[in-house]
Design an enzyme around this catalytic site. Structure first.
Site, PDB file in Angstrom:
ATOM      1  N   SER A  42       0.828  -1.217   0.000  1.00  0.00           N
ATOM      2  CA  SER A  42       0.000   0.000   0.000  1.00  0.00           C
ATOM      3  C   SER A  42       0.862   1.267   0.000  1.00  0.00           C
ATOM      4  O   SER A  42       1.851   1.367   0.721  1.00  0.00           O
ATOM      5  CB  SER A  42      -0.911   0.014   1.231  1.00  0.00           C
ATOM      6  OG  SER A  42      -1.556   1.266   1.310  1.00  0.00           O
ATOM      7  N   LYS A  70     -12.895  -4.765   3.827  1.00  0.00           N
ATOM      8  CA  LYS A  70     -13.907  -3.724   3.627  1.00  0.00           C
ATOM      9  C   LYS A  70     -15.337  -4.174   3.915  1.00  0.00           C
ATOM     10  O   LYS A  70     -16.123  -3.403   4.440  1.00  0.00           O
ATOM     11  CB  LYS A  70     -13.818  -3.169   2.191  1.00  0.00           C
ATOM     12  CG  LYS A  70     -12.576  -2.328   1.983  1.00  0.00           C
ATOM     13  CD  LYS A  70     -12.566  -1.698   0.608  1.00  0.00           C
ATOM     14  CE  LYS A  70     -11.273  -0.926   0.409  1.00  0.00           C
ATOM     15  NZ  LYS A  70     -11.227  -0.178  -0.823  1.00  0.00           N
ATOM     16  N   GLY A 121     -17.157  -6.303  -8.321  1.00  0.00           N
ATOM     17  CA  GLY A 121     -16.717  -6.511  -6.940  1.00  0.00           C
ATOM     18  C   GLY A 121     -16.943  -5.242  -6.122  1.00  0.00           C
ATOM     19  O   GLY A 121     -17.726  -4.369  -6.507  1.00  0.00           O
ATOM     20  N   TYR A 140      -3.571   0.885  -9.729  1.00  0.00           N
ATOM     21  CA  TYR A 140      -2.437   1.821  -9.817  1.00  0.00           C
ATOM     22  C   TYR A 140      -1.073   1.135  -9.797  1.00  0.00           C
ATOM     23  O   TYR A 140      -0.048   1.812  -9.875  1.00  0.00           O
ATOM     24  CB  TYR A 140      -2.538   2.942  -8.765  1.00  0.00           C
ATOM     25  CG  TYR A 140      -2.368   2.513  -7.319  1.00  0.00           C
ATOM     26  CD1 TYR A 140      -3.462   2.115  -6.564  1.00  0.00           C
ATOM     27  CD2 TYR A 140      -1.129   2.538  -6.698  1.00  0.00           C
ATOM     28  CE1 TYR A 140      -3.324   1.745  -5.245  1.00  0.00           C
ATOM     29  CE2 TYR A 140      -0.976   2.174  -5.370  1.00  0.00           C
ATOM     30  CZ  TYR A 140      -2.077   1.771  -4.652  1.00  0.00           C
ATOM     31  OH  TYR A 140      -1.935   1.405  -3.334  1.00  0.00           O
TER      32      TYR A 140
HETATM   33  P1  ATR Z   1     -12.710  -5.837  -5.272  1.00  0.00           P
HETATM   34  O1  ATR Z   1     -13.529  -5.808  -4.020  1.00  0.00           O
HETATM   35  O2  ATR Z   1     -11.331  -5.330  -5.088  1.00  0.00           O
HETATM   36  O3  ATR Z   1     -13.418  -5.222  -6.451  1.00  0.00           O
HETATM   37  P2  ATR Z   1     -13.438  -8.573  -5.854  1.00  0.00           P
HETATM   38  O4  ATR Z   1     -14.716  -8.432  -5.092  1.00  0.00           O
HETATM   39  O5  ATR Z   1     -12.628  -9.812  -5.638  1.00  0.00           O
HETATM   40  O6  ATR Z   1     -12.444  -7.378  -5.581  1.00  0.00           O
HETATM   41  O7  ATR Z   1     -13.772  -8.392  -7.413  1.00  0.00           O
HETATM   42  C1  ATR Z   1     -12.837  -8.668  -8.407  1.00  0.00           C
HETATM   43  C2  ATR Z   1     -13.485  -8.409  -9.767  1.00  0.00           C
HETATM   44  O8  ATR Z   1     -12.553  -8.777 -10.801  1.00  0.00           O
HETATM   45  C3  ATR Z   1     -14.744  -9.221 -10.032  1.00  0.00           C
HETATM   46  O9  ATR Z   1     -15.607  -8.479 -10.856  1.00  0.00           O
HETATM   47  C4  ATR Z   1     -14.194 -10.440 -10.785  1.00  0.00           C
HETATM   48  O10 ATR Z   1     -15.111 -11.117 -11.570  1.00  0.00           O
HETATM   49  P3  ATR Z   1     -16.010 -12.327 -10.922  1.00  0.00           P
HETATM   50  O11 ATR Z   1     -17.111 -11.647 -10.165  1.00  0.00           O
HETATM   51  O12 ATR Z   1     -16.459 -13.103 -12.073  1.00  0.00           O
HETATM   52  O13 ATR Z   1     -15.060 -13.089 -10.014  1.00  0.00           O
HETATM   53  C5  ATR Z   1     -13.174  -9.756 -11.653  1.00  0.00           C
HETATM   54  N1  ATR Z   1     -12.158 -10.678 -12.174  1.00  0.00           N
HETATM   55  C6  ATR Z   1     -11.137 -11.245 -11.494  1.00  0.00           C
HETATM   56  N2  ATR Z   1     -10.393 -12.017 -12.333  1.00  0.00           N
HETATM   57  C7  ATR Z   1     -10.985 -11.945 -13.563  1.00  0.00           C
HETATM   58  C8  ATR Z   1     -10.701 -12.505 -14.854  1.00  0.00           C
HETATM   59  N3  ATR Z   1      -9.633 -13.314 -15.051  1.00  0.00           N
HETATM   60  N4  ATR Z   1     -11.507 -12.177 -15.888  1.00  0.00           N
HETATM   61  C9  ATR Z   1     -12.565 -11.360 -15.710  1.00  0.00           C
HETATM   62  N5  ATR Z   1     -12.895 -10.796 -14.525  1.00  0.00           N
HETATM   63  C10 ATR Z   1     -12.111 -11.076 -13.463  1.00  0.00           C
END
Ligand code: ATR
Length: 280
Positions: A20, A71, A136, A225
Protein backbone atom coordinates in the site's frame (compact mmCIF):
# COMPACT_ATOMS: atom_id res chain seq x y z
CA UNK A 1 1.00 23.20 14.49
CA UNK A 2 -2.67 22.50 14.98
CA UNK A 3 -2.19 19.85 17.70
CA UNK A 4 1.20 20.48 19.37
CA UNK A 5 0.23 18.44 22.47
CA UNK A 6 -0.86 15.31 20.64
CA UNK A 7 0.89 12.71 18.53
CA UNK A 8 -1.58 11.92 15.77
CA UNK A 9 -2.06 8.31 14.75
CA UNK A 10 -3.84 6.59 11.89
CA UNK A 11 -3.10 3.62 9.64
CA UNK A 12 -4.28 1.14 7.06
CA UNK A 13 -5.38 -2.39 7.94
CA UNK A 14 -4.97 -4.99 5.22
CA UNK A 15 -3.71 -8.52 4.52
CA UNK A 16 -1.36 -8.17 2.73
CA UNK A 17 -0.67 -4.50 3.36
CA UNK A 18 2.98 -3.72 2.64
CA UNK A 19 2.29 -2.87 -1.03
CA UNK A 20 0.00 0.00 0.00
CA UNK A 21 1.15 3.53 -0.86
CA UNK A 22 -1.20 5.02 1.76
CA UNK A 23 1.51 5.46 4.44
CA UNK A 24 3.61 7.50 1.98
CA UNK A 25 0.63 9.70 1.19
CA UNK A 26 -0.49 10.36 4.77
CA UNK A 27 3.00 10.83 6.15
CA UNK A 28 3.61 13.42 3.40
CA UNK A 29 0.59 15.34 4.71
CA UNK A 30 1.80 15.15 8.36
CA UNK A 31 5.07 16.70 7.22
CA UNK A 32 3.43 19.27 4.95
CA UNK A 33 1.14 20.46 7.76
CA UNK A 34 3.94 20.46 10.36
CA UNK A 35 2.10 17.94 12.52
CA UNK A 36 3.61 15.37 14.87
CA UNK A 37 2.04 12.09 13.82
CA UNK A 38 2.38 8.86 11.92
CA UNK A 39 0.33 6.66 9.60
CA UNK A 40 1.30 3.03 9.76
CA UNK A 41 0.67 -0.14 7.73
CA UNK A 42 -1.14 -2.64 9.98
CA UNK A 43 -0.92 -6.24 8.78
CA UNK A 44 -4.16 -7.68 10.15
CA UNK A 45 -5.38 -11.17 9.33
CA UNK A 46 -9.12 -11.47 8.57
CA UNK A 47 -9.79 -13.23 11.88
CA UNK A 48 -8.04 -10.43 13.78
CA UNK A 49 -10.03 -7.52 12.37
CA UNK A 50 -12.53 -7.11 15.24
CA UNK A 51 -9.77 -7.10 17.88
CA UNK A 52 -7.62 -4.72 15.83
CA UNK A 53 -10.47 -2.24 15.32
CA UNK A 54 -11.33 -2.51 19.02
CA UNK A 55 -7.75 -1.53 19.88
CA UNK A 56 -7.84 1.74 17.90
CA UNK A 57 -9.38 3.79 20.71
CA UNK A 58 -7.20 2.55 23.59
CA UNK A 59 -4.10 3.06 21.44
CA UNK A 60 -5.12 6.63 20.64
CA UNK A 61 -5.71 6.20 16.89
CA UNK A 62 -7.97 8.74 15.20
CA UNK A 63 -9.07 5.99 12.82
CA UNK A 64 -7.87 3.84 9.97
CA UNK A 65 -8.39 2.95 6.35
CA UNK A 66 -9.31 -0.56 5.33
CA UNK A 67 -8.13 -2.45 2.30
CA UNK A 68 -8.41 -6.01 0.97
CA UNK A 69 -9.88 -8.20 2.50
CA UNK A 70 -11.51 -6.17 5.29
CA UNK A 71 -13.91 -3.72 3.63
CA UNK A 72 -17.03 -5.84 3.76
CA UNK A 73 -16.31 -7.65 7.02
CA UNK A 74 -15.95 -4.31 8.85
CA UNK A 75 -19.65 -3.60 8.22
CA UNK A 76 -20.44 -6.17 10.93
CA UNK A 77 -17.94 -4.75 13.42
CA UNK A 78 -18.32 -0.96 13.53
CA UNK A 79 -20.94 0.66 15.77
CA UNK A 80 -22.37 2.67 12.90
CA UNK A 81 -21.97 2.67 9.11
CA UNK A 82 -23.15 5.78 7.26
CA UNK A 83 -25.61 5.73 4.34
CA UNK A 84 -22.82 5.74 1.76
CA UNK A 85 -21.05 2.72 3.28
CA UNK A 86 -24.35 0.89 3.64
CA UNK A 87 -25.30 1.61 0.03
CA UNK A 88 -21.92 0.46 -1.27
CA UNK A 89 -21.85 -2.42 1.20
CA UNK A 90 -18.25 -1.77 2.23
CA UNK A 91 -16.24 0.43 4.59
CA UNK A 92 -12.98 2.03 3.43
CA UNK A 93 -12.48 4.35 6.41
CA UNK A 94 -13.12 4.00 10.15
CA UNK A 95 -13.35 7.03 12.43
CA UNK A 96 -12.93 6.74 16.22
CA UNK A 97 -15.26 9.03 18.18
CA UNK A 98 -14.36 10.68 21.50
CA UNK A 99 -16.38 8.03 23.38
CA UNK A 100 -14.48 5.24 21.60
CA UNK A 101 -17.30 4.21 19.29
CA UNK A 102 -16.40 3.37 15.68
CA UNK A 103 -18.13 4.77 12.64
CA UNK A 104 -17.54 3.56 9.10
CA UNK A 105 -17.75 5.38 5.81
CA UNK A 106 -16.63 4.76 2.23
CA UNK A 107 -14.33 7.25 0.49
CA UNK A 108 -13.62 5.14 -2.62
CA UNK A 109 -16.49 6.74 -4.47
CA UNK A 110 -15.21 10.26 -3.63
CA UNK A 111 -11.68 9.21 -4.63
CA UNK A 112 -12.78 7.81 -7.98
CA UNK A 113 -14.90 10.81 -9.00
CA UNK A 114 -12.37 13.43 -7.82
CA UNK A 115 -9.54 11.68 -9.63
CA UNK A 116 -11.50 11.78 -12.89
CA UNK A 117 -12.36 15.45 -12.34
CA UNK A 118 -8.75 16.35 -11.53
CA UNK A 119 -7.33 14.52 -14.55
CA UNK A 120 -10.12 15.41 -17.02
CA UNK A 121 -11.53 18.80 -15.90
CA UNK A 122 -14.31 18.91 -18.53
CA UNK A 123 -15.61 15.44 -17.67
CA UNK A 124 -19.34 14.90 -17.19
CA UNK A 125 -21.00 11.68 -16.03
CA UNK A 126 -24.01 12.38 -18.24
CA UNK A 127 -21.98 12.80 -21.47
CA UNK A 128 -23.06 9.37 -22.77
CA UNK A 129 -23.27 5.67 -21.89
CA UNK A 130 -20.64 4.37 -19.47
CA UNK A 131 -19.40 0.76 -19.53
CA UNK A 132 -18.21 -0.53 -16.14
CA UNK A 133 -16.32 -3.83 -16.17
CA UNK A 134 -16.31 -5.88 -12.98
CA UNK A 135 -18.79 -6.26 -10.13
CA UNK A 136 -16.72 -6.51 -6.94
CA UNK A 137 -16.37 -3.97 -4.14
CA UNK A 138 -14.50 -1.48 -6.34
CA UNK A 139 -17.25 -1.63 -8.93
CA UNK A 140 -19.96 -0.94 -6.35
CA UNK A 141 -18.20 2.29 -5.31
CA UNK A 142 -17.62 3.32 -8.94
CA UNK A 143 -21.23 2.56 -10.01
CA UNK A 144 -22.62 4.38 -7.00
CA UNK A 145 -20.43 7.42 -7.66
CA UNK A 146 -21.23 7.57 -11.39
CA UNK A 147 -24.97 7.21 -10.74
CA UNK A 148 -24.81 9.97 -8.11
CA UNK A 149 -22.98 12.23 -10.56
CA UNK A 150 -25.86 11.90 -13.01
CA UNK A 151 -24.83 9.06 -15.36
CA UNK A 152 -27.80 8.25 -17.57
CA UNK A 153 -26.78 4.74 -18.68
CA UNK A 154 -24.31 2.38 -17.02
CA UNK A 155 -23.65 -0.90 -18.84
CA UNK A 156 -22.35 -3.26 -16.19
CA UNK A 157 -20.38 -6.28 -17.40
CA UNK A 158 -18.93 -9.01 -15.22
CA UNK A 159 -17.50 -12.48 -15.81
CA UNK A 160 -19.98 -13.80 -13.23
CA UNK A 161 -23.25 -12.33 -14.48
CA UNK A 162 -25.11 -12.87 -11.18
CA UNK A 163 -22.89 -10.34 -9.39
CA UNK A 164 -23.56 -7.66 -12.04
CA UNK A 165 -27.27 -8.47 -11.89
CA UNK A 166 -27.13 -8.18 -8.10
CA UNK A 167 -25.74 -4.61 -8.30
CA UNK A 168 -28.23 -3.63 -11.03
CA UNK A 169 -31.17 -4.98 -9.01
CA UNK A 170 -29.98 -3.31 -5.83
CA UNK A 171 -29.06 0.12 -7.24
CA UNK A 172 -31.72 0.24 -9.98
CA UNK A 173 -31.52 2.92 -12.71
CA UNK A 174 -29.29 3.81 -14.53
CA UNK A 175 -27.49 0.45 -14.18
CA UNK A 176 -28.14 -2.40 -16.63
CA UNK A 177 -26.33 -5.73 -16.25
CA UNK A 178 -25.21 -7.22 -19.56
CA UNK A 179 -23.85 -10.74 -20.23
CA UNK A 180 -20.04 -11.11 -20.29
CA UNK A 181 -20.24 -12.36 -23.90
CA UNK A 182 -21.39 -8.85 -24.91
CA UNK A 183 -18.40 -7.07 -23.35
CA UNK A 184 -16.74 -6.16 -26.68
CA UNK A 185 -19.93 -4.88 -28.34
CA UNK A 186 -21.10 -3.10 -25.19
CA UNK A 187 -18.40 -0.46 -25.75
CA UNK A 188 -20.12 0.79 -28.90
CA UNK A 189 -21.17 4.41 -28.49
CA UNK A 190 -19.77 4.62 -24.94
CA UNK A 191 -18.43 7.94 -23.63
CA UNK A 192 -16.42 6.16 -20.94
CA UNK A 193 -15.22 2.69 -19.99
CA UNK A 194 -13.95 1.79 -16.50
CA UNK A 195 -12.04 -1.33 -15.47
CA UNK A 196 -12.80 -2.26 -11.87
CA UNK A 197 -11.64 -5.89 -12.13
CA UNK A 198 -8.28 -7.08 -10.83
CA UNK A 199 -7.24 -7.86 -14.44
CA UNK A 200 -4.11 -5.96 -15.44
CA UNK A 201 -2.83 -5.63 -11.89
CA UNK A 202 0.76 -6.78 -11.43
CA UNK A 203 0.80 -10.59 -11.44
CA UNK A 204 -2.76 -10.88 -12.84
CA UNK A 205 -3.89 -11.66 -16.41
CA UNK A 206 -4.78 -8.74 -18.71
CA UNK A 207 -8.38 -7.69 -19.21
CA UNK A 208 -9.92 -9.66 -22.07
CA UNK A 209 -11.97 -6.89 -23.69
CA UNK A 210 -11.54 -5.72 -27.29
CA UNK A 211 -11.63 -1.96 -27.76
CA UNK A 212 -12.40 -1.80 -31.50
CA UNK A 213 -16.02 -0.68 -30.93
CA UNK A 214 -15.06 2.02 -28.40
CA UNK A 215 -15.35 5.55 -29.88
CA UNK A 216 -11.97 7.33 -30.07
CA UNK A 217 -13.53 10.20 -28.12
CA UNK A 218 -14.24 7.96 -25.11
CA UNK A 219 -12.38 8.17 -21.80
CA UNK A 220 -10.82 4.94 -20.49
CA UNK A 221 -10.26 4.68 -16.73
CA UNK A 222 -8.78 2.02 -14.49
CA UNK A 223 -8.91 1.82 -10.69
CA UNK A 224 -5.63 -0.15 -10.62
CA UNK A 225 -2.44 1.82 -9.82
CA UNK A 226 0.18 -0.94 -9.84
CA UNK A 227 1.20 -0.78 -12.64
CA UNK A 228 0.35 2.85 -13.39
CA UNK A 229 -0.58 1.92 -16.94
CA UNK A 230 -2.38 -1.42 -17.22
CA UNK A 231 -2.41 -3.23 -20.60
CA UNK A 232 -6.06 -2.06 -20.94
CA UNK A 233 -5.04 1.61 -20.54
CA UNK A 234 -2.01 1.18 -22.81
CA UNK A 235 -4.22 -0.28 -25.56
CA UNK A 236 -6.73 2.56 -25.16
CA UNK A 237 -3.98 5.22 -25.26
CA UNK A 238 -2.37 3.68 -28.34
CA UNK A 239 -5.62 3.90 -30.30
CA UNK A 240 -6.10 7.54 -29.29
CA UNK A 241 -8.40 7.42 -26.25
CA UNK A 242 -7.81 9.63 -23.23
CA UNK A 243 -6.91 7.59 -20.13
CA UNK A 244 -6.94 8.00 -16.34
CA UNK A 245 -5.12 5.56 -14.07
CA UNK A 246 -6.08 4.57 -10.53
CA UNK A 247 -3.39 6.38 -8.54
CA UNK A 248 -5.40 9.57 -8.11
CA UNK A 249 -8.30 7.54 -6.68
CA UNK A 250 -6.01 6.40 -3.87
CA UNK A 251 -4.66 9.91 -3.30
CA UNK A 252 -8.07 11.59 -3.33
CA UNK A 253 -9.80 9.11 -1.02
CA UNK A 254 -7.29 10.16 1.64
CA UNK A 255 -8.68 13.71 1.74
CA UNK A 256 -12.08 13.04 3.39
CA UNK A 257 -10.32 10.60 5.73
CA UNK A 258 -8.04 13.40 6.98
CA UNK A 259 -10.95 15.75 7.33
CA UNK A 260 -12.76 13.20 9.52
CA UNK A 261 -9.70 12.23 11.60
CA UNK A 262 -7.86 15.51 12.00
CA UNK A 263 -10.23 18.26 10.80
CA UNK A 264 -7.91 19.22 7.94
CA UNK A 265 -8.59 19.07 4.20
CA UNK A 266 -5.19 18.24 2.66
CA UNK A 267 -4.27 18.83 -0.97
CA UNK A 268 -3.44 16.31 -3.69
CA UNK A 269 -0.66 18.24 -5.41
CA UNK A 270 1.31 17.33 -8.57
CA UNK A 271 4.38 17.02 -6.29
CA UNK A 272 2.63 14.44 -4.09
CA UNK A 273 1.45 12.49 -7.13
CA UNK A 274 4.96 12.51 -8.64
CA UNK A 275 6.51 11.37 -5.35
CA UNK A 276 4.21 8.34 -5.12
CA UNK A 277 4.53 7.62 -8.87
CA UNK A 278 8.31 7.36 -8.53
CA UNK A 279 7.88 4.37 -6.19
CA UNK A 280 5.64 2.38 -8.55
P1 ATR B 1 -12.71 -5.84 -5.27
O1 ATR B 1 -13.53 -5.81 -4.02
O2 ATR B 1 -11.33 -5.33 -5.09
O3 ATR B 1 -13.42 -5.22 -6.45
P2 ATR B 1 -13.44 -8.57 -5.85
O4 ATR B 1 -14.72 -8.43 -5.09
O5 ATR B 1 -12.63 -9.81 -5.64
O6 ATR B 1 -12.44 -7.38 -5.58
O7 ATR B 1 -13.77 -8.39 -7.41
C1 ATR B 1 -12.84 -8.67 -8.41
C2 ATR B 1 -13.49 -8.41 -9.77
O8 ATR B 1 -12.55 -8.78 -10.80
C3 ATR B 1 -14.74 -9.22 -10.03
O9 ATR B 1 -15.61 -8.48 -10.86
C4 ATR B 1 -14.19 -10.44 -10.79
O10 ATR B 1 -15.11 -11.12 -11.57
P3 ATR B 1 -16.01 -12.33 -10.92
O11 ATR B 1 -17.11 -11.65 -10.16
O12 ATR B 1 -16.46 -13.10 -12.07
O13 ATR B 1 -15.06 -13.09 -10.01
C5 ATR B 1 -13.17 -9.76 -11.65
N1 ATR B 1 -12.16 -10.68 -12.17
C6 ATR B 1 -11.14 -11.24 -11.49
N2 ATR B 1 -10.39 -12.02 -12.33
C7 ATR B 1 -10.98 -11.95 -13.56
C8 ATR B 1 -10.70 -12.51 -14.85
N3 ATR B 1 -9.63 -13.31 -15.05
N4 ATR B 1 -11.51 -12.18 -15.89
C9 ATR B 1 -12.57 -11.36 -15.71
N5 ATR B 1 -12.90 -10.80 -14.52
C10 ATR B 1 -12.11 -11.08 -13.46
Amino acid sequence: MAHPDRFLLAGVMGWPVMHSRSPMLHNYWFKQHGLAGNYVPLAIRPEGLAAALGALHPLGFAGCNLTIPHKQQAMKIVDEADTLARSIGAISCVVVSADGSLSGTNNDCYGFIHNIRQEQPGWRADAGPIAVIGAGGGSRAVCYGLAREGAKEIRLLNRTFARAKGIADEFGKPIDALPWEQRHEALEGAAMVVNTTSCGMVGQPSLDVRLDKLPKSALAADIIYIPLETPFLAAARKRGNRTVNGLGMLLNQGRPAWKAWFGIDPEVTPELRAMVERTI
